[in-house]
Enzyme design. Sequence first.
Site, PDB file in Angstrom:
ATOM      1  N   SER A 202       0.834  -0.960  -0.095  1.00  0.00           N
ATOM      2  CA  SER A 202      -0.010  -0.071  -0.402  1.00  0.00           C
ATOM      3  C   SER A 202       1.053   1.124   0.421  1.00  0.00           C
ATOM      4  CB  SER A 202      -0.906   0.320   1.401  1.00  0.00           C
ATOM      5  OG  SER A 202      -1.370   1.658   1.069  1.00  0.00           O
TER       6      SER A 202
ATOM      7  N   HIS B 167      -1.300  -1.415  -3.683  1.00  0.00           N
ATOM      8  CA  HIS B 167      -2.970  -0.661  -4.188  1.00  0.00           C
ATOM      9  C   HIS B 167      -2.851   0.742  -2.879  1.00  0.00           C
ATOM     10  CE1 HIS B 167      -6.445  -1.858  -1.187  1.00  0.00           C
ATOM     11  NE2 HIS B 167      -5.537  -0.765  -0.233  1.00  0.00           N
TER      12      HIS B 167
ATOM     13  N   ASP C 259      -4.990   3.629  -1.372  1.00  0.00           N
ATOM     14  CA  ASP C 259      -5.636   4.208  -1.162  1.00  0.00           C
ATOM     15  C   ASP C 259      -6.424   6.064  -1.172  1.00  0.00           C
ATOM     16  OD1 ASP C 259      -6.335   2.461   0.715  1.00  0.00           O
ATOM     17  OD2 ASP C 259      -4.152   2.241   1.859  1.00  0.00           O
TER      18      ASP C 259
ATOM     19  N   MET D 243      -8.404   8.646  -0.525  1.00  0.00           N
ATOM     20  CA  MET D 243      -9.526   9.084   0.794  1.00  0.00           C
ATOM     21  C   MET D 243     -10.365  10.412   0.526  1.00  0.00           C
ATOM     22  SD  MET D 243      -8.106   7.461   3.744  1.00  0.00           S
ATOM     23  CE  MET D 243      -6.588   5.915   4.018  1.00  0.00           C
TER      24      MET D 243
ATOM     25  N   HIS E 106      -8.225   1.801  -3.479  1.00  0.00           N
ATOM     26  CA  HIS E 106      -9.313   1.253  -3.011  1.00  0.00           C
ATOM     27  C   HIS E 106      -9.960   3.191  -2.925  1.00  0.00           C
ATOM     28  CE1 HIS E 106     -10.056   0.237   1.572  1.00  0.00           C
ATOM     29  NE2 HIS E 106     -10.879   0.423   1.469  1.00  0.00           N
TER      30      HIS E 106
ATOM     31  N   MET F   8     -11.611   4.706  -0.897  1.00  0.00           N
ATOM     32  CA  MET F   8     -12.564   5.563   0.893  1.00  0.00           C
ATOM     33  C   MET F   8     -13.672   6.743   0.551  1.00  0.00           C
ATOM     34  SD  MET F   8     -10.039   3.725   2.998  1.00  0.00           S
ATOM     35  CE  MET F   8      -8.429   4.035   1.734  1.00  0.00           C
TER      36      MET F   8
ATOM     37  N   MET G 232     -11.589  -5.052   5.541  1.00  0.00           N
ATOM     38  CA  MET G 232     -11.000  -4.312   5.877  1.00  0.00           C
ATOM     39  C   MET G 232     -10.708  -4.517   7.431  1.00  0.00           C
ATOM     40  SD  MET G 232     -11.092  -0.229   5.340  1.00  0.00           S
ATOM     41  CE  MET G 232      -9.852  -0.098   6.075  1.00  0.00           C
TER      42      MET G 232
ATOM     43  N   ASP H  71      -7.098  -5.823   4.505  1.00  0.00           N
ATOM     44  CA  ASP H  71      -6.523  -4.595   4.377  1.00  0.00           C
ATOM     45  C   ASP H  71      -6.483  -4.100   5.956  1.00  0.00           C
ATOM     46  OD1 ASP H  71      -5.281  -2.217   3.543  1.00  0.00           O
ATOM     47  OD2 ASP H  71      -7.489  -1.429   2.661  1.00  0.00           O
TER      48      ASP H  71
HETATM   49  C1  DX5 Z   1      -6.340   1.904   6.152  1.00  0.00           C
HETATM   50  C2  DX5 Z   1      -6.031   1.899   4.302  1.00  0.00           C
HETATM   51  C3  DX5 Z   1      -4.747   0.601   4.526  1.00  0.00           C
HETATM   52  C4  DX5 Z   1      -3.923   1.293   4.574  1.00  0.00           C
HETATM   53  C5  DX5 Z   1      -2.962  -0.434   4.887  1.00  0.00           C
HETATM   54  O1  DX5 Z   1      -7.106   2.758   5.382  1.00  0.00           O
HETATM   55  O2  DX5 Z   1      -7.004   1.278   3.876  1.00  0.00           O
HETATM   56  O3  DX5 Z   1      -5.132   0.501   2.615  1.00  0.00           O
HETATM   57  O4  DX5 Z   1      -2.865   1.882   3.647  1.00  0.00           O
HETATM   58  O5  DX5 Z   1      -2.119   0.148   5.725  1.00  0.00           O
HETATM   59  P1  DX5 Z   1      -1.386  -0.912   6.886  1.00  0.00           P
HETATM   60  O6  DX5 Z   1      -0.866  -2.315   6.458  1.00  0.00           O
HETATM   61  O7  DX5 Z   1      -0.374  -0.155   7.290  1.00  0.00           O
HETATM   62  O8  DX5 Z   1      -1.937  -1.302   7.904  1.00  0.00           O
HETATM   63 ZN    ZN Z   2      -6.592   0.319   1.396  1.00  0.00          ZN
END
Ligand code: DX5
Ligand code: ZN
Length: 224
Positions: A8, A33, A35, A37, A66, A68, A139, A178
Site C-alpha cells: 500500500s 494498493h 488508498d 480518501m 481502494h 474510501m 478491512m 486490508d
Molecule cells: C487504511 C487503508 C490501508 C492502509 C494499510 O485506511 O485502507 O490500505 O494503507 O496500511 P497498514 O498495512 O499499515 O495497516
Molecule cells: Zn486500503
Amino acid sequence: MYAKIAPSILSADHGDMTAEAVRAEQWGADWLHVDIMDGKFAPNLTFGPGLVKAIRPKVAIPLDCHLMLAEPEKYVERFVEAGADYVSVHAEAVTHTSLSYIQDVIKKYNRKLGIAFKPATPLSSVDLKNYDVSMMLIMSVNPGFSGQKFLPEVIPKVREASKNLSAKSNRHLEIEVDGGVDLSNARLLCENGATVLVAGNSVFAQRDREAAFKELKRLVGASI
Ligand code: DX5
Ligand code: ZN
C-alpha cells in the site's frame, strides 16, 4: 496456500511515489494498493486520479484502487480513465442505484469491481448476486491510516467471504484483507481464505523494505 501481496503506497515515500511503485514491483509485488480518501468517508485526505495516471505507465502490475469516498459514483470514471484495474467502493457508501452505475462504468472500461467492507459492516449489506463483483475487500482496521492494529474479529468475515469464492467457482473472486497485515497474521489470513493481502507499514515502514516484503511473500507461499 498462496496469496498475492499488494503493498500500500499510503505508507511509501510521498515525495517519490512513481519510483516507490517501481521498487515495489521489482521486489515482486503482485499488485499495488492505492488508498483514495476524501476526508469525509475516512478521516484523512490522500490521492487523486493524477497519481494513478502518473504511476500507470511505470509499472505493469495491477493498480488496486481502494476508494474510501463518500460519493464514489462521482469519481469512479476518473479513476478508471487514469488506469485503475481494480476499483473497490465501500458497501457503506453506495445504494443499489449508485452501485449499478459504478458497475456499468467499470465494465465499460473492462476493469474489475470490488466491494469494500469496514470492520463492523456485515457482508450481507450488499447482495452480491445483483452485481458482477471481482473482489471483496475486508478491512481489518477502520479506514483512515496506515500502521493501525489488526482487528482479529474480522477473521470469521474473511472465512465467510471465501465461501462465496467456492460458490462462484465459475469465475474468479479475490478476497482481499486490508489493514494491519504483517508476519504475525498473514498465514492465518490465507488459511481463512484471503487471496490478496495489503501491506502498508509491514513493508514500507521497515528498515530493509525489500527484505520485509520478501519475507511476507515467502510466508504466504511464494518461492522467491
Ligand atoms: C487504511 C487503508 C490501508 C492502509 C494499510 O485506511 O485502507 O490500505 O494503507 O496500511 P497498514 O498495512 O499499515 O495497516
Ligand atoms: Zn486500503
